[in-house]
Design a protein around this motif. Structure first.
Motif, PDB file in Angstrom:
ATOM      1  N   VAL A  20     -22.100  12.691  65.176  1.00  0.00           N
ATOM      2  CA  VAL A  20     -21.521  11.711  64.253  1.00  0.00           C
ATOM      3  C   VAL A  20     -21.911  10.298  64.679  1.00  0.00           C
ATOM      4  O   VAL A  20     -22.356   9.478  63.857  1.00  0.00           O
ATOM      5  CB  VAL A  20     -19.984  11.842  64.218  1.00  0.00           C
ATOM      6  CG1 VAL A  20     -19.382  10.777  63.302  1.00  0.00           C
ATOM      7  CG2 VAL A  20     -19.577  13.233  63.745  1.00  0.00           C
ATOM      8  N   ILE A  21     -21.759  10.004  65.962  1.00  0.00           N
ATOM      9  CA  ILE A  21     -22.071   8.660  66.469  1.00  0.00           C
ATOM     10  C   ILE A  21     -23.547   8.333  66.273  1.00  0.00           C
ATOM     11  O   ILE A  21     -23.908   7.244  65.812  1.00  0.00           O
ATOM     12  CB  ILE A  21     -21.681   8.557  67.959  1.00  0.00           C
ATOM     13  CG1 ILE A  21     -20.162   8.711  68.111  1.00  0.00           C
ATOM     14  CG2 ILE A  21     -22.144   7.222  68.545  1.00  0.00           C
ATOM     15  CD1 ILE A  21     -19.703   8.833  69.552  1.00  0.00           C
ATOM     16  N   ILE A  22     -24.424   9.286  66.613  1.00  0.00           N
ATOM     17  CA  ILE A  22     -25.873   9.052  66.470  1.00  0.00           C
ATOM     18  C   ILE A  22     -26.241   8.825  65.014  1.00  0.00           C
ATOM     19  O   ILE A  22     -27.014   7.905  64.683  1.00  0.00           O
ATOM     20  CB  ILE A  22     -26.657  10.247  67.053  1.00  0.00           C
ATOM     21  CG1 ILE A  22     -26.494  10.292  68.567  1.00  0.00           C
ATOM     22  CG2 ILE A  22     -28.136  10.147  66.684  1.00  0.00           C
ATOM     23  CD1 ILE A  22     -27.111  11.512  69.213  1.00  0.00           C
ATOM     24  N   THR A  23     -25.689   9.637  64.112  1.00  0.00           N
ATOM     25  CA  THR A  23     -26.002   9.510  62.687  1.00  0.00           C
ATOM     26  C   THR A  23     -25.548   8.159  62.150  1.00  0.00           C
ATOM     27  O   THR A  23     -26.290   7.477  61.421  1.00  0.00           O
ATOM     28  CB  THR A  23     -25.332  10.643  61.892  1.00  0.00           C
ATOM     29  OG1 THR A  23     -25.748  11.911  62.410  1.00  0.00           O
ATOM     30  CG2 THR A  23     -25.703  10.568  60.418  1.00  0.00           C
ATOM     31  N   VAL A  24     -24.332   7.747  62.497  1.00  0.00           N
ATOM     32  CA  VAL A  24     -23.806   6.454  62.028  1.00  0.00           C
ATOM     33  C   VAL A  24     -24.667   5.306  62.550  1.00  0.00           C
ATOM     34  O   VAL A  24     -25.048   4.398  61.791  1.00  0.00           O
ATOM     35  CB  VAL A  24     -22.334   6.273  62.469  1.00  0.00           C
ATOM     36  CG1 VAL A  24     -21.873   4.853  62.178  1.00  0.00           C
ATOM     37  CG2 VAL A  24     -21.438   7.281  61.751  1.00  0.00           C
ATOM     38  N   ILE A  25     -25.003   5.341  63.825  1.00  0.00           N
ATOM     39  CA  ILE A  25     -25.788   4.253  64.418  1.00  0.00           C
ATOM     40  C   ILE A  25     -27.166   4.160  63.772  1.00  0.00           C
ATOM     41  O   ILE A  25     -27.623   3.067  63.390  1.00  0.00           O
ATOM     42  CB  ILE A  25     -25.922   4.460  65.946  1.00  0.00           C
ATOM     43  CG1 ILE A  25     -24.565   4.250  66.625  1.00  0.00           C
ATOM     44  CG2 ILE A  25     -26.958   3.494  66.531  1.00  0.00           C
ATOM     45  CD1 ILE A  25     -24.588   4.553  68.117  1.00  0.00           C
ATOM     46  N   VAL A  26     -27.848   5.301  63.626  1.00  0.00           N
ATOM     47  CA  VAL A  26     -29.218   5.303  63.085  1.00  0.00           C
ATOM     48  C   VAL A  26     -29.251   4.750  61.669  1.00  0.00           C
ATOM     49  O   VAL A  26     -30.036   3.838  61.348  1.00  0.00           O
ATOM     50  CB  VAL A  26     -29.808   6.731  63.129  1.00  0.00           C
ATOM     51  CG1 VAL A  26     -31.082   6.811  62.292  1.00  0.00           C
ATOM     52  CG2 VAL A  26     -30.099   7.148  64.561  1.00  0.00           C
ATOM     53  N   PHE A  72     -28.959  18.588  61.953  1.00  0.00           N
ATOM     54  CA  PHE A  72     -30.027  18.744  62.940  1.00  0.00           C
ATOM     55  C   PHE A  72     -29.521  18.346  64.328  1.00  0.00           C
ATOM     56  O   PHE A  72     -29.743  19.056  65.314  1.00  0.00           O
ATOM     57  CB  PHE A  72     -31.230  17.871  62.571  1.00  0.00           C
ATOM     58  CG  PHE A  72     -32.088  18.447  61.469  1.00  0.00           C
ATOM     59  CD1 PHE A  72     -31.846  19.705  60.961  1.00  0.00           C
ATOM     60  CD2 PHE A  72     -33.143  17.722  60.954  1.00  0.00           C
ATOM     61  CE1 PHE A  72     -32.636  20.245  59.948  1.00  0.00           C
ATOM     62  CE2 PHE A  72     -33.947  18.230  59.945  1.00  0.00           C
ATOM     63  CZ  PHE A  72     -33.683  19.498  59.440  1.00  0.00           C
ATOM     64  N   GLN A  73     -28.848  17.187  64.406  1.00  0.00           N
ATOM     65  CA  GLN A  73     -28.316  16.729  65.686  1.00  0.00           C
ATOM     66  C   GLN A  73     -27.221  17.661  66.196  1.00  0.00           C
ATOM     67  O   GLN A  73     -27.119  17.916  67.401  1.00  0.00           O
ATOM     68  CB  GLN A  73     -27.763  15.300  65.542  1.00  0.00           C
ATOM     69  CG  GLN A  73     -28.809  14.261  65.196  1.00  0.00           C
ATOM     70  CD  GLN A  73     -29.930  14.219  66.215  1.00  0.00           C
ATOM     71  OE1 GLN A  73     -29.693  14.110  67.411  1.00  0.00           O
ATOM     72  NE2 GLN A  73     -31.164  14.324  65.736  1.00  0.00           N
ATOM     73  N   PHE A  82     -18.634  14.887  68.869  1.00  0.00           N
ATOM     74  CA  PHE A  82     -18.695  13.526  68.335  1.00  0.00           C
ATOM     75  C   PHE A  82     -20.099  12.910  68.454  1.00  0.00           C
ATOM     76  O   PHE A  82     -20.421  11.977  67.728  1.00  0.00           O
ATOM     77  CB  PHE A  82     -17.684  12.627  69.059  1.00  0.00           C
ATOM     78  CG  PHE A  82     -16.271  12.856  68.629  1.00  0.00           C
ATOM     79  CD1 PHE A  82     -15.801  12.368  67.414  1.00  0.00           C
ATOM     80  CD2 PHE A  82     -15.406  13.588  69.441  1.00  0.00           C
ATOM     81  CE1 PHE A  82     -14.492  12.590  67.020  1.00  0.00           C
ATOM     82  CE2 PHE A  82     -14.096  13.819  69.046  1.00  0.00           C
ATOM     83  CZ  PHE A  82     -13.634  13.316  67.829  1.00  0.00           C
ATOM     84  N   GLU A  83     -20.921  13.431  69.358  1.00  0.00           N
ATOM     85  CA  GLU A  83     -22.247  12.832  69.552  1.00  0.00           C
ATOM     86  C   GLU A  83     -23.084  12.807  68.272  1.00  0.00           C
ATOM     87  O   GLU A  83     -23.683  11.764  67.944  1.00  0.00           O
ATOM     88  CB  GLU A  83     -23.010  13.570  70.657  1.00  0.00           C
ATOM     89  CG  GLU A  83     -22.465  13.349  72.052  1.00  0.00           C
ATOM     90  CD  GLU A  83     -21.463  14.415  72.420  1.00  0.00           C
ATOM     91  OE1 GLU A  83     -20.863  15.015  71.502  1.00  0.00           O
ATOM     92  OE2 GLU A  83     -21.269  14.652  73.637  1.00  0.00           O
TER      93      GLU A  83
END
Length: 628
Positions: free
Chosen positions: A155-161, A35-36, A152-153
């Motif tokens: 991936v970073i958002i998914t990991v953080i959430v 989705f992201q 990369f955005e």
């Protein structure tokens, strides 16, 4: 180092048990990642700023819903994991470990599940990134070129959430272990097992649950004005509370009554599985309720997607009923427009109808004229003729209307009050229905009104081929529009068949479809995981029954019926609740979704049947029934 090795050894031994949980979490993470990625890859940029803006907004909204769902799903799964491990942790205390050491052990095991789920989810999401986009575009029928773009955005958002959610519950579990005593840890697995509940308490819960559900169902289908959103929110909360009360009150009451009915109990191995359902109902009713709510969410998501797709198709049909329309008081415009259009392309459909414009944006049509137009164009017509003091409203078709209360009240037209008896969204006048308010009156009333206002005409044409639109518009430019001499006027409405302004609506269906998959996989994985854990606690009971002489087939039938009951109870409650949620969609969208309801129910039933058979197989294997 020894603590870390012990933690990883425990994790390896539990992977098989929690594989359904890991796969379900990984699937949820993969969907959220994609989705992201759709947002950051600008895959919808070619649709234009309007469509991209709305599409991104919808995806972000669905992503927020997915995060909220994941929060509660992780909360529930970590609670199950902690309860399952506490007994083992109590034994470790007798071996000399402190609560702090055990808490660290729990952190390592839980974080391991989180990391495995996160890595599997992101890697699988990246692996199917292109396929995911192709599926979204294929389901939504959006024609754009797909290019592989990795950023990369997402991936970073998914990991953080997901790491933030997991760390929150890891900290919660850490604090829980520090405050637990040895006795609580050893008895954690058994502490919620069956204690016969008082009949009066169960009756109270049952009555309250049915009452709360009934109020929730009523609010879901109640005709409302501006308060409809508040009603839907209240209905959602009440249905969730009602489901929990139902599974905590009515169902234990029913099964306790069945267990006391000897004529029923001592037939067809019922004494084995009915008593076992009663034995575990107090411990498992929250799981059944949660599964019911999750499946209800999945059905609602799938029904919403199908409803949106159906409504979009109807809106497109509505908007493109006619390519060109003329509203004029000159009788020769129709013949002139027809002649010009035929030089460019064949006319697939055409119609004409006289209209009376009595007030600004309010026009009336004669009943027999509308009936004749429907016959010319092949449109549906099932309206009864109004009397002299009655009208039928011809409405514009919109995506949703939160004003669900039918208003068949009084309508004042040119100083006279009429009773509205019906309304229709059939596009008799195409896009003119978006611009003006049309009412159908009786033929005699129409003749009376002709003495008050001048009769004008509408001429409607639909081209055979969409690619001829620009040439046709150029050809029609010779017909002057606007006001002319002696009060003559002509207005033209054109609808480009290639117009893609509403393409963003198409994205609803694939997003709802993936939300359906997330919810249904979560529900069946929760049930599968819970039943698998129960099997390990039932080994001794089945060993005793095997030694008492129970045949293997008898035990297999008992297992099938016990697990079948665990699956069918949430399904039945969901079927009833889903009827009202789909009916609420019907009222918001003013259409009949009876077929959509049964399609959604059938799909869920297929999922339940597959996982039921899988649960029976794994349950039998976990209790080692073949080895007895």
């Amino acid at each position: 180092m020894k603590m870390i090795m012990l933690a990883f050894r425990n994790f390896k031994s539990s992977v098989r048990i929690y594989m359904a949980l890991i796969i379900s979490l990984a699937f949820t993470i993969a969907v959220y990642f994609n989705f992201q990625n759709m947002i950051y890859s600008n895959m919808f940029a070619s649709l234009g700023d309007h469509n991209k803006e709305f599409t991104d907004m919808i995806i972000q909204t669905v992503s927020v819903v997915l995060i909220c769902f994941s929060f509660f799903f992780i909360w529930y799964s970590t609670n199950i994991f902690l309860t399952k491990q506490k007994r083992e942790f109590g034994i470790y205390i007798f071996m000399g470990l402190t609560n702090q050491n055990i808490a660290k052990l729990y952190i390592v095991e839980t974080i391991s599940i989180c990391i495995v789920s996160l890595v599997l989810g992101i890697l699988s999401g990246m692996a199917v990134m292109w396929l995911f986009q192709m599926i979204v575009l294929a389901i939504s029928d959006i024609a754009i070129d797909v290019t592989f773009q990795f950023r990369f955005e997402p991936v970073i958002i998914t990991v953080i959430v997901f790491m933030c959610m997991y760390l929150f519950f890891v900290g919660k579990g850490y604090w829980n272990i520090l405050r637990s005593s040895v006795l609580n840890m050893i008895s954690a697995v058994r502490q919620n097992e069956y204690v016969k509940q008082k009949r009066l308490v169960l009756v109270g819960k049952s009555v309250l649950g049915i009452g709360v559900l009934g109020i929730g169902y009523y609010l879901a289908v109640k005709g409302s004005g501006m308060e409809v959103m508040g009603n839907i929110l209240a209905a959602t909360i009440l249905v969730i509370v009602g489901v929990y009360l139902l599974f905590g009150g009515l169902l234990p009451f029913v099964f306790q009554a069945l267990a006391q009915n000897k004529a029923f109990l001592y037939q067809k191995e019922r004494c084995l599985w009915v008593n076992q359902v009663v034995f575990r109902m107090k411990k498992n009713y929250r799981t059944y309720a949660m599964v019911c709510v999750l499946v209800l969410c999945s059905v609602t998501a799938l029904a919403t997607g199908l409803a949106m797709k159906n409504r979009y198709d109807n809106m497109i049909h509505f908007e493109h009923t006619y390519t060109f329309q003329f509203l004029t008081n000159q009788t020769d415009v129709g013949a002139q427009a027809e002649q010009l259009l035929k030089k460019v392309d064949a006319i697939a459909c055409q119609s004409s109808i006289p209209v009376l414009m009595l007030e600004e944006n309010i026009s009336v049509l004669a009943y027999s004229n509308v009936k004749e137009l429907a016959k010319q164009t092949g449109m549906e017509f099932s309206l009864r003729e109004p009397t002299e003091n009655e009208v039928i409203e011809i409405q514009n078709m919109i995506l949703v209307s939160f004003y669900t209360q039918q208003n068949y009240g009084k309508v004042t037209i040119y100083g006279k009050e009429y009773q509205k008896i019906d309304e229709t969204m059939v596009p008799y006048l195409g896009n003119l229905q978006r611009i003006m308010n049309f009412y159908i009156v009786s033929d005699t009333e129409y003749q009376r009104l002709c003495t008050i206002s001048q009769e004008i005409f509408t001429y409607n044409y639909k081209l055979e081929h969409a690619e001829c639109f620009e040439a046709a518009r150029e050809a029609l430019s010779v017909i002057p529009t606007g006001s002319g001499e002696e009060g003559n006027f002509t207005a033209r409405v054109a609808k480009d068949p290639n117009d893609k302004n509403d393409e963003w609506i198409k994205i609803f269906f694939p997003l709802c479809f993936f939300m359906f998959l997330v919810f249904i996989f979560a529900s069946v994985s929760v049930m599968f995981m819970k039943l698998s854990n129960d099997a390990f606690e039932e080994r001794e009971r089945y060993l005793v029954m095997r030694k008492l002489g129970f045949a293997e087939k008898t035990l297999e039938k008992s297992i099938s019926k016990e697990l079948g009951t665990a699956y069918i109870l949430p399904f039945i409650v969901m079927v009833i609740s889903a009827y009202f949620s789909v009916h609420a969609l019907e009222r918001v969208m003013h259409e009949n979704f009876f077929t959509i309801y049964w399609i959604s129910i059938t799909v869920v039933l297929a999922f339940f049947f597959v996982f039921y058979r899988l649960s029976v197989s794994v349950y039998s294997k976990n209790i080692d029934i073949d080895k007895y």
